[in-house]
Design an enzyme around this catalytic site. Structure first.
Site, mmCIF file in Angstrom:
data_model
loop_
_atom_site.group_PDB
_atom_site.id
_atom_site.type_symbol
_atom_site.label_atom_id
_atom_site.label_comp_id
_atom_site.label_asym_id
_atom_site.label_seq_id
_atom_site.Cartn_x
_atom_site.Cartn_y
_atom_site.Cartn_z
ATOM 1 N N ASN A 1 -10.165 -4.004 -1.004
ATOM 2 C CA ASN A 1 -10.425 -3.510 -2.383
ATOM 3 C C ASN A 1 -9.263 -3.653 -3.783
ATOM 4 O OD1 ASN A 1 -12.016 -1.171 -1.677
ATOM 5 N ND2 ASN A 1 -10.995 -0.633 -0.115
ATOM 6 N N CYS B 1 -19.149 -2.162 0.321
ATOM 7 C CA CYS B 1 -19.168 -0.897 1.048
ATOM 8 C C CYS B 1 -19.270 -0.476 1.904
ATOM 9 C CB CYS B 1 -18.301 -0.125 0.152
ATOM 10 S SG CYS B 1 -17.265 1.341 -0.216
ATOM 11 N N TYR C 1 -14.242 10.214 -2.220
ATOM 12 C CA TYR C 1 -13.502 9.377 -3.208
ATOM 13 C C TYR C 1 -13.838 10.954 -4.284
ATOM 14 C CZ TYR C 1 -12.049 6.057 -0.568
ATOM 15 O OH TYR C 1 -11.689 5.011 0.860
ATOM 16 N N HIS D 1 -16.382 3.055 -5.225
ATOM 17 C CA HIS D 1 -15.616 4.338 -4.814
ATOM 18 C C HIS D 1 -15.954 5.672 -5.317
ATOM 19 C CE1 HIS D 1 -12.549 2.473 -1.735
ATOM 20 N NE2 HIS D 1 -13.895 2.825 -0.920
ATOM 21 N N ARG E 1 1.212 -1.120 0.718
ATOM 22 C CA ARG E 1 -0.373 0.588 -0.134
ATOM 23 C C ARG E 1 0.820 1.702 -0.018
ATOM 24 N NH1 ARG E 1 -4.755 1.196 4.778
ATOM 25 N NH2 ARG E 1 -5.357 3.637 3.287
#
Length: 455
Positions: A169, A189, A269, A219, A115
């Protein structure tokens, strides 16, 4: 892998008899059970035992160390709240799946280190570095889709009747991979339930009274209406924005003027699209979210190891995933025949939940096999999106473009190859220039080679 370890919250084994009629209790498997998110989920299962009776909850993770810490806290949470179910921890996925009714996926292939990369190297090209969208989101999809599909095949072989609930995700792409492969899957989500709780507080009402006109892709969604009492109730979104737009805009880190002009509430987002360059400047001048989360995880794991801790710590709220447990319990209950619940605050008996599912004509400008995020009727046969009003071209255009990117991203995840990665990056509206797409393709492959079988 390590040997299965089991304890109970004071319960009899799963199929043991009991005096008097009892609702069917389920076996739930959490893949990625060593995540620091897991105590949030455990707390939800404990509190909402009447919504979703659980006989056995199995936490699966390759890290024995994490399982020991997280599993220990999970058992103490069940014991404190008097939950009669058993908590099991294991590194053996096949053993865990035997007899499962639902399998929750919360994976992070490559961990926080991957990440960290997703959030940094795209910035070198002046593009947003984020783990679920843009170049970083594509990298995560390429690492994740093959692993999830392998797990799903094992579910189909060992527990063919089990539902797969994907919280991993990028949820839209991962869910699309699962559904296109014919798996019993629904994507989940927490953005929608977060808005529902926020709006209920602003309106001074119960979350169960708030029905969102939530539409778009994972998102990439907008709240186009906020109805009280159900999908046919009064739309109070204009009044909510007139009175509370400043508070909503502050949560989204967007100017109030944006909400005033849109007349809808975009998800957080959308800031990556509506304020891309501003976000890039911010990301270049502060520690990444991945660094913050990694530090937080160290603190959380240390807390989880305290034998006196028997509830989720307050710090966990800063980790993310707010209300995840309520949404997950509600969805699992509906899929397993509970008919919908108030777990997510949507009203006892309501079958309507915001999920990720096949489009199937809901948004007529998208293919049927696109995965959209909307209100759906959820039950034992799956999730069927509810009709939505025609989407304003301002939003429909972006949804169509990102859907095209997701199609190319899934193709790259399934078949690999530099050219497929390049095409997906070129199609993404946060990238779009061939020089950037070319450079980002090389960066993505270089940083993820160990996770890409074809590289």
């Amino acid at each position: 892998m390590h040997r299965m370890q089991e304890t109970t919250g004071g319960a009899a084994p799963r199929h043991a008899g009991a005096q008097g009629p009892r609702p069917a209790a389920h076996k739930i498997v959490v893949v990625g059970g060593g995540s620091t998110y897991t105590p949030e989920l455990i707390d939800g299962f404990a509190r909402l035992r009447d919504v979703l009776p659980v006989a056995e909850l199995v936490l699966v993770d390759p890290s024995a160390h994490r399982l020991d810490l997280v599993g220990g806290l999970a058992k103490r949470i069940f014991a404190r709240q008097g939950h009669p179910g058993a908590i099991t921890t294991t590194g053996d996925l096949d053993a865990a799946l035997d007899g499962a009714d639902a399998v929750l996926l919360q994976l992070r292939v490559g961990g926080q280190a991957a990440r960290m990369q997703d959030e940094t190297w795209p910035l070198e090209c002046g593009c947003v570095g984020q783990e679920t969208t843009g170049a970083g989101g594509l990298a995560k999809a390429l690492r994740t889709v093959p692993v999830v599909l392998d797990i799903a095949e094992r579910v189909r072989s060992i527990a063919p009747d089990a539902w797969i609930i994907d919280f991993t995700n990028p949820v839209g792409i991962v869910t699309r991979a699962l559904l296109k492969a014919g798996h019993k899957a629904v994507g989940l989500c927490n953005v929608a339930i977060g808005f529902q709780r926020k709006f209920a507080a602003l309106l001074g009402t119960e979350p169960s009274e708030v029905h969102l006109g939530h539409v778009g892709l994972n998102h990439l969604t907008w709240e186009t209406s906020v109805r009280l009492g159900g999908p046919r109730g009064e739309d109070v979104l204009p009044a909510l924005l007139a009175e509370h737009a400043d508070a909503v805009a502050a949560d989204l880190h967007l100017p109030r003027a944006v909400l005033d002009r849109l007349g809808v509430v975009p998800s957080y987002y959308l800031r990556y699209y509506y304020a891309h360059d501003e976000v890039v400047r911010e990301l270049r001048t502060r520690p990444s979210r991945a660094a913050e989360v990694a530090a937080m995880e160290e603190q959380l794991l240390a807390m989880y190891g305290d034998p006196a801790l028997d509830e989720k710590p307050a710090l966990l709220a800063r980790r993310g995933g707010a209300y995840y447990s309520e949404a997950a319990v509600d969805l699992a209950a509906a899929l397993l025949g509970g008919g919908g619940t108030s777990a997510g605050g949507r009203g006892a008996g309501s079958p309507h939940q915001v999920v990720n599912a096949f489009n199937n004509g809901t948004l007529p400008f998208l293919p049927d096999d696109a995965v959209i995020e909307v209100q759906a009727a959820v039950g034992p046969t799956g999730a069927a999106p509810l009709p939505v009003p025609a989407l304003d071209p301002l939003y429909a255009g972006l949804v169509a473009q990102v859907t095209a990117y997701e199609d190319l991203a899934l193709d790259a995840a399934l078949r690999g190859g530099r050219e497929r990665v390049f095409r997906a990056l070129l199609a993404h509206p946060l990238i779009g220039q061939y020089a950037y797409a070319d450079a980002l393709t090389d960066q993505l492959i270089a940083h993820n080679r160990e996770h890409l079988a074809w590289a």
